[in-house]
Design a protein around this motif. Structure first.
Motif, PDB file in Angstrom:
ATOM      1  N   ASN A  52       1.198  -1.719  -0.078  1.00 48.66           N
ATOM      2  CA  ASN A  52       0.327  -0.014   0.113  1.00 48.66           C
ATOM      3  C   ASN A  52       0.696   1.281  -0.172  1.00 48.66           C
ATOM      4  OD1 ASN A  52      -2.971   0.247   0.039  1.00 48.66           O
ATOM      5  ND2 ASN A  52      -3.281  -0.737   1.897  1.00 48.66           N
ATOM      6  N   CYS A  53       1.815   0.947  -0.573  1.00 45.22           N
ATOM      7  CA  CYS A  53       3.041   2.214  -0.695  1.00 45.22           C
ATOM      8  C   CYS A  53       1.975   3.693  -0.985  1.00 45.22           C
ATOM      9  CB  CYS A  53       3.667   1.984  -1.774  1.00 45.22           C
ATOM     10  SG  CYS A  53       4.424   0.603  -1.745  1.00 45.22           S
ATOM     11  N   PHE A  54       2.429   4.617   0.026  1.00 43.91           N
ATOM     12  CA  PHE A  54       1.552   5.658  -0.429  1.00 43.91           C
ATOM     13  C   PHE A  54       1.278   6.770  -2.303  1.00 43.91           C
ATOM     14  CE2 PHE A  54       2.723   6.152   4.235  1.00 43.91           C
ATOM     15  CZ  PHE A  54       1.428   5.978   4.963  1.00 43.91           C
ATOM     16  N   TYR A  55       2.261   6.482  -2.768  1.00 42.53           N
ATOM     17  CA  TYR A  55       2.314   7.051  -4.117  1.00 42.53           C
ATOM     18  C   TYR A  55       2.103   6.156  -4.877  1.00 42.53           C
ATOM     19  CZ  TYR A  55       6.252   3.687  -3.240  1.00 42.53           C
ATOM     20  OH  TYR A  55       7.151   3.172  -2.538  1.00 42.53           O
ATOM     21  N   CYS A  56       1.530   5.088  -5.184  1.00 44.67           N
ATOM     22  CA  CYS A  56       1.854   4.545  -5.637  1.00 44.67           C
ATOM     23  C   CYS A  56      -0.099   4.171  -6.643  1.00 44.67           C
ATOM     24  CB  CYS A  56       2.137   2.662  -5.554  1.00 44.67           C
ATOM     25  SG  CYS A  56       2.033   1.997  -7.343  1.00 44.67           S
ATOM     26  N   LEU A 161       7.089   7.187   3.368  1.00 44.39           N
ATOM     27  CA  LEU A 161       6.699   7.093   2.270  1.00 44.39           C
ATOM     28  C   LEU A 161       5.859   5.558   2.289  1.00 44.39           C
ATOM     29  CD1 LEU A 161       9.563   7.794  -0.264  1.00 44.39           C
ATOM     30  CD2 LEU A 161       7.361   8.620  -0.173  1.00 44.39           C
ATOM     31  N   HIS A 162       5.567   5.224   3.178  1.00 44.55           N
ATOM     32  CA  HIS A 162       4.672   3.256   3.258  1.00 44.55           C
ATOM     33  C   HIS A 162       4.487   3.508   4.940  1.00 44.55           C
ATOM     34  CE1 HIS A 162       8.939   3.249   0.340  1.00 44.55           C
ATOM     35  NE2 HIS A 162       7.665   2.530  -0.817  1.00 44.55           N
ATOM     36  N   ILE A 222       5.504  11.128  -9.794  1.00 48.06           N
ATOM     37  CA  ILE A 222       4.241  12.004  -9.846  1.00 48.06           C
ATOM     38  C   ILE A 222       3.471  11.459  -9.592  1.00 48.06           C
ATOM     39  CG2 ILE A 222       3.434  11.879 -12.837  1.00 48.06           C
ATOM     40  CD1 ILE A 222       5.806  10.625 -14.425  1.00 48.06           C
ATOM     41  N   PRO A 223       2.397  12.800  -9.133  1.00 46.09           N
ATOM     42  CA  PRO A 223       0.514  12.288  -8.171  1.00 46.09           C
ATOM     43  C   PRO A 223       0.585  11.160  -9.023  1.00 46.09           C
ATOM     44  CG  PRO A 223       1.772  14.823  -8.715  1.00 46.09           C
ATOM     45  CD  PRO A 223       2.208  14.156  -9.532  1.00 46.09           C
ATOM     46  N   HIS A 224       0.054  10.213  -8.539  1.00 44.04           N
ATOM     47  CA  HIS A 224      -1.415  10.351  -8.756  1.00 44.04           C
ATOM     48  C   HIS A 224      -2.745  10.408  -7.924  1.00 44.04           C
ATOM     49  CE1 HIS A 224      -3.930   6.894  -9.584  1.00 44.04           C
ATOM     50  NE2 HIS A 224      -3.461   6.240 -11.006  1.00 44.04           N
ATOM     51  N   SER A 225      -3.696  10.777  -8.422  1.00 42.40           N
ATOM     52  CA  SER A 225      -5.327  11.849  -7.411  1.00 42.40           C
ATOM     53  C   SER A 225      -5.286  10.051  -6.519  1.00 42.40           C
ATOM     54  CB  SER A 225      -5.893  12.160  -8.498  1.00 42.40           C
ATOM     55  OG  SER A 225      -6.423  11.045  -9.025  1.00 42.40           O
TER      56      SER A 225
END
Ligand code: 5AD
Ligand code: SF4
Length: 363
Positions: A52-56, A161-162, A222-225
């Protein structure tokens, strides 16, 4: 190179100074690698992920993604196509699953690809953290390289980040075990995520150096909403430009510091600029990984938003690469595995220890 010098390279933002930095790094690439691009066909075999990485964008909690796993038979067909089209190497990438079934699936797929392509393809696996036993089975089944990004070499940033159950030290232990199993080991970081400083990036470069990596796969954040980190970020033109610049500076600094290693021009660069990947090559990268996954799966493998190759057929990606390489006077090493020279030099550390690329023709 001192840390201060590295930081200076990374902070280059004046256009003339940027030109100079990229030219220096490109010359370094020419010296150690030559005007050559190694190519790997990327197959995104499954987006099922237990993490569940916070960015992916394909994190477990994103329920808007339709989950898939490509069958072993279809992966082998794609591999056979790649072999016929003279891709010397493949990258097999997926979300992270630790299960007996998943370990078998990859092992069997590797064995079938090896049989179908006479064992001539270089195969990189990028399927996350696994036990040493699983890594060993995959190595024996035909994988020779493994890509496991550390994401950030700072344990504090890693933890930001995690979620709490993702462990920095486990990731380090995985990288160590991959090295012990004689994989060509690749790692890398996300560049320019919120909270990261230039000092952190300098530390990341030192981390690559300390681990004596064979390959670097790193790219701009690169952000993901649909993610906790990206939900409230506005991806403005200025932000985009900044990510491109810091991404390219990092490639140049890595080339100047680490010299003969394989550095990939991440496809994320193409999301930031239509010539992003080419700029990556001109900044010191020497590897590209055209996506050869069936297009039907690609929209469900968006780690970040704005992935460019959603509808581009594998054949078109190949043709595009040929044109882009010709435009910058570089040769694409078709039919060549493009193994890491750095790895070869570690195994045979003589002055003439340049890796002799094993071509398909040579076997
Ligand atoms: N932006 C850029 N790179 C990302 N990755 C995951 N999410 C993003 C994002 N939003 C990268 C991570 C991971 C690799 C498979 O993709 O570095 O290791
Ligand atoms: Fe899963 Fe990798 Fe995405 Fe993390 S970065 S959620 S491990 S696919």
């Amino acid at each position: 190179m001192t840390d201060t010098e590295l930081k200076e390279l990374l902070s280059t933002c004046d256009p003339a100074a940027q030109q100079e930095l990229r030219a220096r790094a490109y010359l370094c690439k020419l010296k150690f690698i030559g005007p050559k691009i190694s190519v790997r066909g990327l197959i995104e075999i499954s987006n099922i992920c237990s993490k569940n990485c916070f960015y992916c964008g394909i994190r477990r909690a994103n329920t808007h993604v339709k989950r898939y796993r490509i069958t072993q038979e279809r992966i082998v067909e794609i591999a056979r196509w790649a072999y016929e089209k003279e891709f010397g190497s493949l990258v097999i990438q997926s979300g992270e699953i630790q299960s007996a079934g998943f370990a078998d699936y990859i092992e069997n797929t590797l064995k079938s690809i090896t049989a179908a392509t006479e064992g001539k393809l270089g195969i990189t696996i990028s399927c996350g953290e696994q036990t040493p036993q699983v890594y060993e089975r995959w190595r024996k089944a035909g994988a020779s390289r493994y890509l496991l990004r550390i994401e950030s070499s700072s344990p504090e940033l890693y933890h930001q980040l995690h979620p709490a159950d993702h462990d920095f030290n486990t990731r380090l232990a995985c990288l160590k075990s991959l090295r012990e199993l004689d994989y060509q080991v690749g790692s890398g970081v996300m560049i320019g995520f919120p909270g990261q400083t230039l000092d952190n990036l300098v530390r990341d470069l030192r981390f690559f150096e300390e681990l004596d990596l064979d390959m670097i796969g790193m790219g701009p954040y690169i952000p993901h909403s649909e993610t906790p980190l990206g939900a409230n970020l506005k991806f403005t033109q200025d932000y985009r430009l900044h990510q491109l610049e810091i991404g390219l500076n990092m490639i140049s600094a890595a080339r100047l510091l680490l010299k003969d290693i394989n550095i990939a021009a991440a496809t994320a660069l193409d999301t930031l600029d239509e010539h992003g990947r080419i700029l990556g090559l001109l900044s010191g990268a020497n590897v590209v990984m055209p996506n050869i996954t069936d297009t039907q799966f690609r929209e469900n493998y968006q780690l970040y938003e704005g992935k460019t190759t959603l509808h581009e057929s594998s054949g078109n990606s190949r043709d595009k690469l040929i044109h882009q390489a010709a435009a910058i006077g570089e040769e694409v090493l078709w039919g060549t595995r493009g193994d890491s020279q750095h790895y070869a030099a570690r195994h045979c550390p003589t002055p003439t220890a340049e890796s002799k690329p094993s071509t398909l023709a040579e076997g």
